[in-house]
Design a protein around this motif. Structure first.
Motif, PDB file in Angstrom:
ATOM      1  N   ALA A 119      -0.765   3.893   9.981  1.00 30.19           N
ATOM      2  CA  ALA A 119      -2.055   3.209   8.839  1.00 30.19           C
ATOM      3  C   ALA A 119      -2.519   3.651   8.283  1.00 30.19           C
ATOM      4  CB  ALA A 119      -2.746   1.928   9.509  1.00 30.19           C
ATOM      5  N   GLN A 120      -3.602   5.330   9.522  1.00 26.80           N
ATOM      6  CA  GLN A 120      -4.174   6.090   8.813  1.00 26.80           C
ATOM      7  C   GLN A 120      -3.577   6.636   8.077  1.00 26.80           C
ATOM      8  OE1 GLN A 120      -6.654   8.360  12.280  1.00 26.80           O
ATOM      9  NE2 GLN A 120      -7.072   9.426  10.501  1.00 26.80           N
ATOM     10  N   ASP A 121      -2.670   7.207   8.544  1.00 27.97           N
ATOM     11  CA  ASP A 121      -1.972   8.387   7.639  1.00 27.97           C
ATOM     12  C   ASP A 121      -1.179   7.736   5.980  1.00 27.97           C
ATOM     13  OD1 ASP A 121      -2.166  10.594   9.666  1.00 27.97           O
ATOM     14  OD2 ASP A 121       0.340  10.139   9.566  1.00 27.97           O
ATOM     15  N   LEU A 122      -1.515   6.771   6.576  1.00 27.76           N
ATOM     16  CA  LEU A 122      -0.921   6.098   4.971  1.00 27.76           C
ATOM     17  C   LEU A 122      -1.655   5.995   4.457  1.00 27.76           C
ATOM     18  CD1 LEU A 122       2.251   3.624   6.055  1.00 27.76           C
ATOM     19  CD2 LEU A 122       2.312   5.187   5.516  1.00 27.76           C
ATOM     20  N   GLY A 123      -3.284   5.316   4.489  1.00 27.53           N
ATOM     21  CA  GLY A 123      -4.244   5.079   4.000  1.00 27.53           C
ATOM     22  C   GLY A 123      -4.689   6.302   3.105  1.00 27.53           C
ATOM     23  N   GLU A 124      -4.326   7.449   3.341  1.00 26.74           N
ATOM     24  CA  GLU A 124      -4.639   8.357   3.509  1.00 26.74           C
ATOM     25  C   GLU A 124      -3.384   9.232   1.296  1.00 26.74           C
ATOM     26  OE1 GLU A 124      -4.677  11.464   5.560  1.00 26.74           O
ATOM     27  OE2 GLU A 124      -6.599  10.733   6.733  1.00 26.74           O
ATOM     28  N   VAL A 125      -2.853   8.270   1.827  1.00 30.62           N
ATOM     29  CA  VAL A 125      -1.356   8.255   0.525  1.00 30.62           C
ATOM     30  C   VAL A 125      -2.193   7.975  -0.927  1.00 30.62           C
ATOM     31  CG1 VAL A 125       0.991   8.125  -0.002  1.00 30.62           C
ATOM     32  CG2 VAL A 125       0.367   8.559   2.203  1.00 30.62           C
ATOM     33  N   ILE A 126      -1.528   8.296  -1.504  1.00 31.52           N
ATOM     34  CA  ILE A 126      -1.855   8.342  -3.280  1.00 31.52           C
ATOM     35  C   ILE A 126      -0.732   8.116  -3.082  1.00 31.52           C
ATOM     36  CG2 ILE A 126      -3.480   8.849  -5.448  1.00 31.52           C
ATOM     37  CD1 ILE A 126      -5.643  10.467  -3.360  1.00 31.52           C
ATOM     38  N   LEU A 127      -0.702   7.909  -4.682  1.00 29.94           N
ATOM     39  CA  LEU A 127       0.516   7.216  -5.245  1.00 29.94           C
ATOM     40  C   LEU A 127       0.834   7.644  -6.686  1.00 29.94           C
ATOM     41  CD1 LEU A 127       2.523   4.454  -3.830  1.00 29.94           C
ATOM     42  CD2 LEU A 127       2.783   6.457  -3.501  1.00 29.94           C
ATOM     43  N   GLU A 128       1.469   8.700  -7.319  1.00 30.85           N
ATOM     44  CA  GLU A 128       0.952   8.607  -8.922  1.00 30.85           C
ATOM     45  C   GLU A 128       1.980   7.537  -9.362  1.00 30.85           C
ATOM     46  OE1 GLU A 128       0.130  11.297  -9.862  1.00 30.85           O
ATOM     47  OE2 GLU A 128      -0.853  12.461  -7.883  1.00 30.85           O
ATOM     48  N   LYS A 129       1.784   7.381 -10.803  1.00 30.68           N
ATOM     49  CA  LYS A 129       2.708   5.940 -11.533  1.00 30.68           C
ATOM     50  C   LYS A 129       3.789   5.958 -11.482  1.00 30.68           C
ATOM     51  CE  LYS A 129      -1.356   5.834 -14.717  1.00 30.68           C
ATOM     52  NZ  LYS A 129      -2.524   5.149 -16.276  1.00 30.68           N
ATOM     53  N   ASP A 130       4.145   6.890 -11.457  1.00 30.52           N
ATOM     54  CA  ASP A 130       5.910   7.513 -11.755  1.00 30.52           C
ATOM     55  C   ASP A 130       6.183   6.922 -10.308  1.00 30.52           C
ATOM     56  OD1 ASP A 130       4.766   9.485 -10.580  1.00 30.52           O
ATOM     57  OD2 ASP A 130       6.768  10.360 -12.246  1.00 30.52           O
ATOM     58  N   GLU A 131       5.559   6.935  -8.945  1.00 30.27           N
ATOM     59  CA  GLU A 131       5.839   6.497  -7.820  1.00 30.27           C
ATOM     60  C   GLU A 131       5.897   4.950  -7.681  1.00 30.27           C
ATOM     61  OE1 GLU A 131       5.052  11.270  -6.192  1.00 30.27           O
ATOM     62  OE2 GLU A 131       3.594   9.347  -6.477  1.00 30.27           O
ATOM     63  N   ILE A 132       7.015   4.564  -5.985  1.00 27.95           N
ATOM     64  CA  ILE A 132       6.608   3.177  -5.688  1.00 27.95           C
ATOM     65  C   ILE A 132       7.145   4.049  -3.767  1.00 27.95           C
ATOM     66  CG2 ILE A 132       7.766   2.400  -6.959  1.00 27.95           C
ATOM     67  CD1 ILE A 132       9.880   2.454  -6.289  1.00 27.95           C
ATOM     68  N   PHE A 133       6.418   2.761  -3.247  1.00 25.24           N
ATOM     69  CA  PHE A 133       6.600   3.239  -1.563  1.00 25.24           C
ATOM     70  C   PHE A 133       7.387   2.522  -0.970  1.00 25.24           C
ATOM     71  CE2 PHE A 133       5.440   1.953   3.019  1.00 25.24           C
ATOM     72  CZ  PHE A 133       4.936   3.310   2.692  1.00 25.24           C
ATOM     73  N   VAL A 134       7.970   3.308  -0.654  1.00 23.41           N
ATOM     74  CA  VAL A 134       9.727   2.201  -0.113  1.00 23.41           C
ATOM     75  C   VAL A 134       9.608   2.286   1.897  1.00 23.41           C
ATOM     76  CG1 VAL A 134      12.296   2.793   0.207  1.00 23.41           C
ATOM     77  CG2 VAL A 134      11.218   3.098  -1.985  1.00 23.41           C
ATOM     78  N   SER A 135      10.016   1.211   1.805  1.00 21.73           N
ATOM     79  CA  SER A 135      10.103   1.103   3.729  1.00 21.73           C
ATOM     80  C   SER A 135      11.274   0.899   3.561  1.00 21.73           C
ATOM     81  CB  SER A 135       9.212   0.092   4.156  1.00 21.73           C
ATOM     82  OG  SER A 135       9.222  -0.274   5.462  1.00 21.73           O
ATOM     83  N   HIS A 136      11.529   1.241   5.008  1.00 22.45           N
ATOM     84  CA  HIS A 136      12.766   1.462   5.360  1.00 22.45           C
ATOM     85  C   HIS A 136      13.095   0.541   7.193  1.00 22.45           C
ATOM     86  CE1 HIS A 136      15.230   4.069   2.344  1.00 22.45           C
ATOM     87  NE2 HIS A 136      14.199   4.482   2.292  1.00 22.45           N
ATOM     88  N   ASP A 137      14.398   0.077   7.074  1.00 19.27           N
ATOM     89  CA  ASP A 137      14.065  -0.623   8.285  1.00 19.27           C
ATOM     90  C   ASP A 137      15.115   0.087   9.004  1.00 19.27           C
ATOM     91  OD1 ASP A 137      14.115  -2.321  10.811  1.00 19.27           O
ATOM     92  OD2 ASP A 137      14.940  -4.302   9.919  1.00 19.27           O
ATOM     93  N   VAL A 138      14.961   0.778  10.358  1.00 18.66           N
ATOM     94  CA  VAL A 138      16.180   1.282  11.262  1.00 18.66           C
ATOM     95  C   VAL A 138      16.954   0.445  11.434  1.00 18.66           C
ATOM     96  CG1 VAL A 138      16.280   3.729  12.634  1.00 18.66           C
ATOM     97  CG2 VAL A 138      14.659   3.642  10.275  1.00 18.66           C
ATOM     98  N   VAL A 139      18.154   0.619  11.963  1.00 18.19           N
ATOM     99  CA  VAL A 139      18.646  -0.893  12.643  1.00 18.19           C
ATOM    100  C   VAL A 139      19.635   1.089  13.689  1.00 18.19           C
ATOM    101  CG1 VAL A 139      20.865  -1.869  12.908  1.00 18.19           C
ATOM    102  CG2 VAL A 139      19.338  -1.886  10.742  1.00 18.19           C
TER     103      VAL A 139
END
Length: 186
Positions: A119-139
């Motif tokens: 959560a701390q690391d993700l809080g420091e991520v800055i997305l550009e306007k042409d970027e999206i955040f993607v989360s993958h579920d590992v099976v």
């Protein structure tokens, strides 16, 4: 979870032939013999001491036990499989290997210690306007891990570990090609 639902879900989980293989017989005794051969060779070549051999040598033939916990945060509560390796023929060897590998674990810039660290690391991520955040579920993470590439990474990190010789006398030779068991994969 109701035991009938649990049994049904565990059977569905184990029926996935891409992840699990049904064995005709319990191969624990065969794998114990293979492990004993390797340990004897390491002792005879003075790569481990007699005391280490005695510690690593399996005393019984307990087959690892599979159980599962429900993922209560997901729809239909799928199961998360867990293998209880305690008391199995490879438990002591796995513990010893974990101790040897411990100093190189967590040294990657991609390593997170826990959910707070993530959560701390993700809080420091800055997305550009042409970027999206993607989360993958590992099976089935461990059964879908690229084993040979993983061995290459471990071999590389161990070869750069200046303190390795203080933890073990064995050379870096990850998974000899003659080993193919549920405990080691080539």
């Amino acid at each position: 979870m109701d035991s009938v639902d649990y049994d049904e879900k565990i059977n569905v989980l184990l029926s996935d032939e891409k992840t699990y293989e049904k064995l005709a017989t319990d191969a624990t005794a065969k794998y114990k013999k293979q492990l004993m051969t390797i340990l004897s060779k390491l002792r005879d070549e003075a790569k481990i001491t007699q005391a280490q051999y005695d510690l690593l040598r399996p005393s019984g033939e307990v087959t690892p036990r599979l159980y599962a916990t429900p993922k209560i945060h997901k729809p239909d509560n799928p199961l998360r499989p867990i293998v209880d390796y305690t008391g199995s023929i490879g438990y002591n060897t796995s513990r010893a290997l974990a101790d040897i590998l411990a100093p190189i674990v967590g040294t990657s810039i991609h390593h997170v210690n826990n959910s707070q660290h993530l959560a701390q690391d993700l809080g420091e991520v800055i997305l550009e306007k042409d970027e999206i955040f993607v989360s993958h579920d590992v099976v089935s993470l461990f059964t879908n891990t690229a084993v040979n590439q993983t061995f290459d990474i471990i071999r590389d990190r161990l070869s750069r570990d200046q303190d390795l010789k203080n933890r073990t006398r064995t050379q870096i030779n990850i998974c000899p090609s003659h080993l193919t068991t549920p405990y080691t994969t080539n």
